[in-house]
Enzyme design. Structure first.
Site, PDB file in Angstrom:
ATOM      1  N   THR A  60      65.774 -56.717 140.247  1.00 54.92           N
ATOM      2  CA  THR A  60      65.439 -55.388 140.773  1.00 54.92           C
ATOM      3  C   THR A  60      64.035 -55.006 140.325  1.00 54.92           C
ATOM      4  OG1 THR A  60      66.665 -54.497 138.890  1.00 54.92           O
ATOM      5  CG2 THR A  60      67.757 -54.439 141.041  1.00 54.92           C
ATOM      6  N   LYS A 109      65.181 -67.383 133.636  1.00 56.86           N
ATOM      7  CA  LYS A 109      64.086 -66.555 134.157  1.00 56.86           C
ATOM      8  C   LYS A 109      62.727 -67.213 133.947  1.00 56.86           C
ATOM      9  CE  LYS A 109      66.669 -62.221 133.441  1.00 56.86           C
ATOM     10  NZ  LYS A 109      66.704 -61.540 134.755  1.00 56.86           N
ATOM     11  N   LYS A 145      61.322 -58.519 131.694  1.00 57.19           N
ATOM     12  CA  LYS A 145      62.744 -58.679 132.027  1.00 57.19           C
ATOM     13  C   LYS A 145      63.463 -59.212 130.791  1.00 57.19           C
ATOM     14  CE  LYS A 145      61.399 -61.378 135.496  1.00 57.19           C
ATOM     15  NZ  LYS A 145      62.128 -60.750 136.561  1.00 57.19           N
TER      16      LYS A 145
END
Ligand code: 26Q
Length: 752
Positions: free
Chosen positions: A598, A497, A491
């Site tokens: 996603t 994150k 990602k």
């Protein structure tokens, strides 16, 4: 005509004698001609999806799948000893996006076309797109991504619009990319550009003269905005994009003979985050030229536009100094001021709602919320946080505008193209229907106790791991074992994150192995992701991971049990290779910070098990698969929000209280690390973790280690694990972007 003869029409020699590149080029021409014979989707009302990013991925394979020609062409080529897989590799991936927001736009275009809804995308044709990531001395460097120098599906059109930037008129060129639906008609992605762009002005790395707008306007996506010139360039880009969009939309409406007073009956415009927000004043400006008052025009635009919010990080909510807008788009200033005045009159006592603040900054999201019919978040939790926290004041005055649209992904790319073997097995087990109605995947639960099916699932995962291992050996020169557990975090690089938490786990595991505590099976940890060029801390995290990889992979005792890979230049192509091969999907953002995610859905669809926090769409994944089929850890979003509100998180307390944490964190600046790493970068990271840790890594770290240990142990119970995998695949249908798009249409667009 069969596909072989069709292909030969575009190839000036027999297939055997052509090389892969020649066949690739012929395939592109063939696909274009086949698409030309398909019907353009038309309907009464049309949606326009405006976005700074469209991360569409390579086009050949995806188009062949959607045209239903992939298997047939693959067979024909095989007959002549050619591999479609190799031929697809000749295509350069369009570099038109950065991450989730851009990939979502691409999935949406695929679903809109597949559902035979009339809807086009509008964006920019960046020549070098997002930079290409290369590593030197274990650090990220940026170079231009020259994706346009191979044959592409792009078509130049004769459409052009005059756009006024800082009192000068520039004439655009419109390029089109066909968007063919799966067993459906064709929409378009319109990408605007200038003919005067000069790629040669790019000097060292990705630096260039930011002032020469006619030469640089569409060179890069997200050019460096750390100085005034850079910020002005972003505004130039944004206005160029939306002025073209607005002119195209009004032109199409006039051609259809529609009265522009009825615009909202015929058009819906989806604003993808705040980057295209200037379309609101621009449309109003153009409608005023058609003899409407600002009031009339604003009401029509507010009924036509809808805004999607993709983030709760404050720094991503764009605010432009009014002075910058005055310089670049003086024609919009009276309109923006007029809108601000209208807001002031409606809500005189609430400064948080204003468009222009006391520092004369223009809040893009605020303008969107006042002058749109809909405001949506991208996962249930995210929308709740918007309503109750970030956008509370707006929710208070416009409760009817707020709605949730949980993200989705297109199953055509994320399983049919990326995981042929699994897609074939599914079709064999439950028939073809799932390709058009993803909820049919639930039928896979019939096979929950079927050992033969479970074994085949296991074999498919293994085969995908073998393929990835070959790729990693070839590209990254690292040998990894397909019998090890593949633990993957891919990602954008960002502190929220928490790739740094996974890196700390590597240290934790390394120290255990050094201490003679060996895992029962080797583990391969794979990372991938780009750091924004000016994001110092994100680059430090990359540096940390690559340094750790160097130490771990080159230690003969440790590397038997643990390997680390950082896949360079992570993109759609690499995503399609790594996701089908993953066992453990790392989705470990600080709860409340990841709007949706996603990637989490792509991994689930491909049978990986999620190890994650109760954040974004992970929450909905958990609700679907149940706690037995996912590993959730860490503080909840409510707890995290409370810590922020009460200022009660202090990383240092965690560092000082736990010997384990202390030891692991200090390894970052140990002698071993400083021997191979950059002292300044590693020290900055260490200092940040101990004294700031804004995204609360240390808060969740111990629980993360604990739960990850459970995951690794559970993997050994093979039949149990594969059942978890089956349940994840079976329950993933909800995350088809077809479902998301139907929701957008039912609640916002209302195309018939
Ligand atoms: C903002 C200001 C100035 C310059 C750049 C930006 C900027 C650029 C890119 C702000 C945000 C982005 C990209 C955001 C993004 O990709 N968001 C992701 O969107 C996905 C689709 O909805 C979600 O699944 C992810 O959770 C979210 O992080």
């Amino acid at each position: 005509m069969n596909i072989e003869n069709k292909l030969l029409k575009y190839l000036d020699k027999p297939i055997e004698e052509a090389d892969d590149l020649e066949i690739y080029n012929a395939c592109v021409d063939m696909v274009k001609s086949i698409i030309d014979k398909k019907e353009r989707i038309v309907s009464d009302k049309k949606v326009y999806y405006i976005s700074a990013e469209f991360l569409v991925g390579k086009q050949l394979g995806k188009n062949l799948i959607n045209l239903g020609l992939y298997d047939e062409l693959e067979k024909v080529l095989k007959k002549h000893n050619k591999s479609l897989y190799e031929i697809e590799a000749k295509e350069k991936e369009p570099s038109l996006g950065n991450g989730g927001l851009g990939r979502l736009a691409a999935c949406f275009l695929d679903s809109i076309a597949t559902l035979n809804m009339s809807g086009d995308g509008i964006g920019l044709n960046y020549h070098f797109g997002l930079f290409k990531q290369v590593f030197r001395k274990h650090k990220q460097y940026e170079t231009p991504d020259e994706w346009l120098d191979s044959k592409t599906m792009l078509r130049e059109t004769k459409v052009s619009f005059p756009v006024e930037l800082a009192h000068r008129t520039y004439n655009s060129i419109m390029y089109d990319l066909d968007v063919v639906g799966y067993d459906a008609g064709v929409n378009k992605l319109h990408l605007f550009d200038l003919s005067t762009i000069d790629e040669d002005i790019v000097k060292k790395g990705i630096s260039f003269n930011k002032k020469a707008i006619e030469k640089n306007l569409t060179l890069f996506l997200y050019p460096d905005d750390s100085d005034r010139e850079g910020q002005l360039l972003r505004i130039y880009q944004q206005y160029f994009m939306v002025s073209n969009a607005a002119q195209l939309i009004l032109k199409e409406e006039k051609e259809k003979g529609h009265d522009l007073h009825d615009l909202a009956n015929y058009v819906s415009i989806q604003i993808n985050d705040t980057h295209p927000s200037l379309i609101i004043p621009e449309l109003i400006r153009l409608l005023m030229k058609e003899d409407m008052t600002i009031k009339e025009a604003a009401a029509i635009v507010a009924n036509t536009c809808a805004y999607t919010n993709h983030t709760i990080l404050a720094e991503a909510l764009e605010k432009w100094p009014l002075e910058y807008l005055e310089e670049v788009v003086p024609q919009l200033i009276p309109i923006i001021q007029g809108l601000d005045y209208a807001v002031y009159n409606a809500f005189p006592n609430n400064a948080t709602l204003s468009i222009i603040d006391n520092d004369r900054k223009v809040h893009m999201a605020n303008m969107d919320m006042h002058f749109s019919k809909s405001i949506n978040g991208v996962a249930a939790l995210h929308t709740e946080i918007l309503k109750n926290q970030e956008l509370r004041d707006f929710y208070h005055v416009y409760p009817h505008k707020f709605n949730n649209k949980t993200n989705g992904i297109t199953f055509r790319r994320w399983i049919m193209h990326s995981n042929h073997e699994l897609a074939k097995l599914i079709t064999e087990l439950i028939g073809e229907e799932w390709k058009k109605d993803a909820t049919q995947l639930e039928r896979l639960l019939w096979f929950y106790d079927n050992d033969e099916v479970l074994n085949r699932l296991d074999t498919i995962k293994y085969n995908n791991k073998v393929r990835l291992a070959e790729f990693v050996l070839k590209r990254e020169k690292i040998k990894i074992d397909p019998n090890s557990i593949f633990d993957v975090q891919v990602k954008r690089m960002h502190e929220y994150k928490r790739q740094q938490m996974n890196a700390l786990w590597l240290i934790y595991k390394y120290l255990k192995i050094k201490n003679g505590e060996y895992p029962s099976r080797p583990i391969t940890v794979l990372f991938g992701g780009k750091a924004a060029p000016a994001y110092y801390m994100a680059k430090n995290i990359i540096h940390l991971i690559i340094c750790l990889g160097d130490i771990i992979n080159n230690d003969p005792e440790v590397s038997k049990y643990l390997k680390v890979v950082f896949l360079s230049n992570y993109n759609i192509d690499k995503a399609e290779r790594v996701i089908p091969a993953c066992d453990i999907s790392e989705q470990i953002s600080l709860a409340s910070k990841e709007a949706s995610g996603t990637g989490n859905m792509k991994f689930m669809l491909n049978g990986a098990i999620t190890l994650g926090t109760a954040d974004g769409a992970n929450v909905e994944i958990r609700d679907l698969v149940g706690n037995d089929n996912i590993y959730i850890f860490g503080k909840s979003s409510d707890e995290v929000i409370n810590k922020y509100n009460t200022n009660s998180y202090h990383a240092k307390e965690y560092y000082e209280r736990s010997e384990m944490i202390h030891h692991v964190v200090d390894f970052i600046i140990s002698k071993k690390m400083l021997e191979i790493g950059d002292e300044e970068m590693l020290k900055a990271l260490h200092d940040n973790l101990v004294n700031k840790d804004w995204f609360m890594t240390l808060l969740d770290f111990e629980e993360y280690c604990h739960v990850k240990e459970n995951v690794l142990n559970d993997y050994e119970n093979r039949s149990w694990w594969i059942r978890k995998s089956l349940v994840n695949i079976a329950k993933s249908g909800y995350f088809s972007s077809d479902r998301t798009i139907l929701d957008y249409n039912n609640d916002i667009w209302h195309l018939r």
